[in-house]
Write a protein that holds these residues in place. Structure first.
Motif, PDB file in Angstrom:
ATOM      1  N   MET A 288       0.846  -1.191   0.000  1.00  7.87           N
ATOM      2  CA  MET A 288       0.000   0.000   0.000  1.00  7.87           C
ATOM      3  C   MET A 288       0.880   1.238   0.000  1.00  7.87           C
ATOM      4  N   GLN A 289       0.617   2.109  -0.955  1.00  6.84           N
ATOM      5  CA  GLN A 289       1.251   3.425  -0.942  1.00  6.84           C
ATOM      6  C   GLN A 289       0.528   4.274   0.104  1.00  6.84           C
ATOM      7  N   THR A 290       1.284   4.757   1.090  1.00  2.50           N
ATOM      8  CA  THR A 290       0.637   5.582   2.109  1.00  2.50           C
ATOM      9  C   THR A 290       0.562   7.028   1.644  1.00  2.50           C
ATOM     10  N   HIS A 291       1.718   7.645   1.371  1.00  6.27           N
ATOM     11  CA  HIS A 291       1.761   8.990   0.807  1.00  6.27           C
ATOM     12  C   HIS A 291       2.974   9.101  -0.103  1.00  6.27           C
ATOM     13  N   SER A 292       2.913  10.053  -1.030  1.00  8.10           N
ATOM     14  CA  SER A 292       3.949  10.141  -2.060  1.00  8.10           C
ATOM     15  C   SER A 292       4.828  11.369  -1.884  1.00  8.10           C
ATOM     16  N   PHE A 293       6.108  11.212  -2.259  1.00 11.01           N
ATOM     17  CA  PHE A 293       7.033  12.328  -2.378  1.00 11.01           C
ATOM     18  C   PHE A 293       6.869  13.030  -3.726  1.00 11.01           C
ATOM     19  N   ASN A 294       7.062  12.210  -4.818  1.00 10.58           N
ATOM     20  CA  ASN A 294       7.235  12.850  -6.122  1.00 10.58           C
ATOM     21  C   ASN A 294       7.345  11.774  -7.197  1.00 10.58           C
ATOM     22  N   HIS A 307      10.151   7.205 -12.411  1.00 10.24           N
ATOM     23  CA  HIS A 307      10.430   6.863 -11.022  1.00 10.24           C
ATOM     24  C   HIS A 307       9.308   7.393 -10.130  1.00 10.24           C
ATOM     25  N   LEU A 308       8.814   6.542  -9.251  1.00 12.02           N
ATOM     26  CA  LEU A 308       7.817   6.917  -8.249  1.00 12.02           C
ATOM     27  C   LEU A 308       8.472   6.838  -6.876  1.00 12.02           C
ATOM     28  N   ASP A 309       8.575   7.968  -6.190  1.00  7.39           N
ATOM     29  CA  ASP A 309       9.166   8.031  -4.855  1.00  7.39           C
ATOM     30  C   ASP A 309       8.054   8.219  -3.835  1.00  7.39           C
ATOM     31  N   HIS A 310       7.919   7.242  -2.920  1.00  2.68           N
ATOM     32  CA  HIS A 310       6.774   7.280  -2.004  1.00  2.68           C
ATOM     33  C   HIS A 310       7.047   6.384  -0.800  1.00  2.68           C
ATOM     34  N   PHE A 311       6.187   6.539   0.216  1.00  2.00           N
ATOM     35  CA  PHE A 311       6.236   5.625   1.354  1.00  2.00           C
ATOM     36  C   PHE A 311       5.276   4.471   1.099  1.00  2.00           C
ATOM     37  N   VAL A 312       5.736   3.268   1.434  1.00  2.00           N
ATOM     38  CA  VAL A 312       4.992   2.045   1.131  1.00  2.00           C
ATOM     39  C   VAL A 312       5.006   1.145   2.352  1.00  2.00           C
ATOM     40  N   THR A 313       3.872   0.507   2.614  1.00  2.00           N
ATOM     41  CA  THR A 313       3.772  -0.456   3.705  1.00  2.00           C
ATOM     42  C   THR A 313       3.267  -1.793   3.170  1.00  2.00           C
ATOM     43  N   GLY A 314       3.560  -2.849   3.881  1.00  2.00           N
ATOM     44  CA  GLY A 314       3.103  -4.182   3.496  1.00  2.00           C
ATOM     45  C   GLY A 314       1.748  -4.535   4.071  1.00  2.00           C
ATOM     46  N   HIS A 330      -1.331  -6.715  12.700  1.00  2.00           N
ATOM     47  CA  HIS A 330      -0.804  -5.415  13.091  1.00  2.00           C
ATOM     48  C   HIS A 330      -0.327  -4.639  11.861  1.00  2.00           C
ATOM     49  N   GLU A 331      -0.489  -3.342  11.931  1.00  2.00           N
ATOM     50  CA  GLU A 331      -0.042  -2.480  10.853  1.00  2.00           C
ATOM     51  C   GLU A 331       1.477  -2.505  10.735  1.00  2.00           C
ATOM     52  N   ARG A 332       1.971  -2.635   9.521  1.00  2.00           N
ATOM     53  CA  ARG A 332       3.412  -2.656   9.293  1.00  2.00           C
ATOM     54  C   ARG A 332       3.931  -1.248   9.025  1.00  2.00           C
ATOM     55  N   PRO A 333       5.144  -0.950   9.439  1.00  2.42           N
ATOM     56  CA  PRO A 333       5.669   0.412   9.241  1.00  2.42           C
ATOM     57  C   PRO A 333       5.983   0.680   7.780  1.00  2.42           C
ATOM     58  N   PRO A 334       5.776   1.913   7.319  1.00  2.25           N
ATOM     59  CA  PRO A 334       6.134   2.270   5.942  1.00  2.25           C
ATOM     60  C   PRO A 334       7.581   2.721   5.824  1.00  2.25           C
ATOM     61  N   HIS A 358      14.480   3.996   6.521  1.00  3.00           N
ATOM     62  CA  HIS A 358      14.092   4.523   7.820  1.00  3.00           C
ATOM     63  C   HIS A 358      12.571   4.612   7.837  1.00  3.00           C
ATOM     64  N   VAL A 359      11.960   4.164   8.904  1.00  3.04           N
ATOM     65  CA  VAL A 359      10.504   4.242   9.019  1.00  3.04           C
ATOM     66  C   VAL A 359      10.071   5.699   8.937  1.00  3.04           C
TER      67      VAL A 359
END
Length: 494
Positions: A288-294, A307-314, A330-334, A358-359
């Motif tokens: 799951m993409q949580t939020h995106s940089f750019n 290129h997609l730069d973003h935070f992702v969680t499992g 439990h929610e996994r860290p992005p 880094h989380v």
């Protein structure tokens, strides 16, 4: 229909969402000349806006979630080294009806089947997630409804908006993207008629507010599409298995469930050609993409690579919505990831690599570098080398730090907010229009939990570890929020 609040009376539940530092604040008002520790940079002349979910009434159900609060917008006006605070609820249809009744009338998050009969068919939009500044107007956004326009000087609600009839959808994203070269806003809506479906509408809005393109495509399944990415020439959607089953919604179950048996799929299409050029890619893991940089493009050996730069969680956002197969999951860290797509080879394949080991969450960049390569990344995080983790909150573990990753040097820098302190989403403001990338300030709300109070801190974006250049002290707490923006006094015509 007897609700939990009928049995409890007019009290907020004794749950993590409604107690302690997360408790509703509900204060609307103004504070003139806030206390300032340090010096507010003179270049910062304008207003910082941010949105929050602040329940105005005790909910119908004890297990109500953080995301279901009413939209409360906070504005900090900066001028000549001084700061003033204004807080106002967005006067949505929901809030007006509930204020008149002096109680909650709408039920679970986005689930009209749990509303009381007297508000059947009424709009449950809370307008609580983000703020948008475009074509000289300020809007409060929630992805399950249309934008609400606010007076940018007073935060008075001017009304729900469909952009003079140009927006036919009942929904509009809380994460529009802004093209720094053209002034365009690229936006979208999903579940556009207020029910679960696979249709996603995409909008290009000119700098003057005119919709120059509206088109639609179908996703593989009904998914929470919280964010997306836009580069100079392409648009990308990550369709993740946070799914909506309308039969479950009708039974009164949560609107979203995480279903890891479904595949995460990515749609990419040309901004110029539109959805007729769409290509689909399959992620090798449920993500799951949580939020995106750019998003940005480069040419490599004659091939176009996106290129997609973003935070992702499992996992999905399990702090808010359940796993359909494992209610105890439990929610996994992005983590920050870079997904790279060779758009020239015709293959259903892309490269995934860890960009930020880094989380983190709530990512931002220098907005002047949107849609092209950025190398300076800022985000909320925690760093146990600087201070201990804070107790679990209603939206997961609170941050204790802000992080800065400099890709050119492959280095990290951190601002540690201090014991019992929790930074929220940062926002980057350039020092000047022509300053180098990353030369500017980070603004961020910081919760002083032990004092039950809030600060707005201003940091030199290149020197986070040196601490704030200015700390603007609020005399009270404002509610934890989501997303914000900065608007210059020149743009506001103050």
């Amino acid at each position: 229909m007897q609700t939990t609040s009928d049995l409890r009376g007019h009290l907020f539940p004794d749950t993590r969402v409604f107690t302690g530092y997360a408790a509703p604040v509900r204060i609307e008002g103004e504070v003139h000349d806030l206390e300032v520790v340090g010096t507010i940079p003179r270049e910062l002349d304008g207003a910082y806006y941010r949105n929050s979910a602040d329940h105005a009434h005790p909910p119908l159900f004890d297990n109500d979630i953080f995301l279901n609060g009413d939209g409360m917008v906070h504005m900090v006006r900066l001028e000549n080294g001084h700061a003033d605070l204004t807080t106002r609820y967005v006067q949505t249809t929901k809030l007006k009806l509930e204020r008149k009744a002096r109680r909650a009338l709408f039920g679970a998050y986005r689930n009209s089947f749990t509303d009381l009969p007297e508000v059947a068919g009424q709009d449950n939009n809370t307008a609580n997630t983000a703020v948008m500044w475009h074509h000289g107007k300020l809007y409060a956004l929630k992805e399950s409804g249309r934008p609400y326009e606010l007076d940018p000087l007073t935060l008075a609600t001017l009304g729900e908006r469909d952009f003079d009839g140009q927006l036919q959808s009942k929904t509009f994203t809380a994460h529009p993207k802004y093209d720094p070269e053209t002034g365009e806003c690229i936006a979208f809506g999903y579940n556009t008629q207020g029910v679960a479906d696979k249709r996603i509408e995409v909008y290009t809005i000119a700098a003057d507010g005119h919709f120059t393109r509206t088109e639609a495509f179908e996703a593989p399944y009904s998914s929470m599409v919280h964010d997306f990415l836009v580069s100079r020439n392409y648009i990308a959607f990550v369709i993740c298995p946070m799914v909506c089953d309308w039969e479950r919604v009708q039974r009164g179950e949560p609107y979203w469930h995480w279903d890891s048996t479904k595949k995460t799929q990515i749609a990419i299409f040309s901004r110029q050609e539109g959805v007729k050029s769409i290509r689909w890619y399959t992620c090798p893991v449920a993500a799951m993409q949580t939020h995106s940089f750019n998003a940005w493009e480069e040419s490599i050996e004659g091939s176009t690579v996106l290129h997609l730069d973003h935070f992702v969680t499992g996992s999905g956002w399990l702090s808010q919505f359940p796993d359909i197969h494992d209610p105890d999951a439990h929610e996994r860290p992005p983590f920050g990831e870079r997904w790279s797509f060779n758009l020239s080879d015709g293959q259903d394949w892309f490269e995934i690599r860890r960009l930020i080991n880094h989380v983190g969450e709530m990512p931002v960049i220098d907005p002047r570098y949107a849609m092209r390569r950025a190398t300076q990344f800022y985000f909320g995080t925690s760093n146990t080398a600087l201070g201990p983790m804070l107790p679990l909150g209603p939206k997961g573990p609170p941050f204790t730090c802000l992080g800065h990753y400099d890709e050119t040097r492959d280095t990290f820098d951190f601002y540690y907010a201090g014991p019992d302190s929790s930074p929220e989403e940062p926002y980057f403001v350039p020092r000047s229009a022509d300053a180098p990338e990353g030369d500017g300030w980070l603004m961020c709300m910081v919760g002083r939990r032990a004092e039950n109070r809030t600060d707005l801190v201003i940091l030199d974006a290149k020197k986070l570890s040196q601490g704030p250049v200015a700390t603007i002290k609020f005399p009270c707490r404002v509610h934890e929020g989501f997303h914000g923006t900065w608007v210059s006094a020149k743009a506001l015509s103050w």
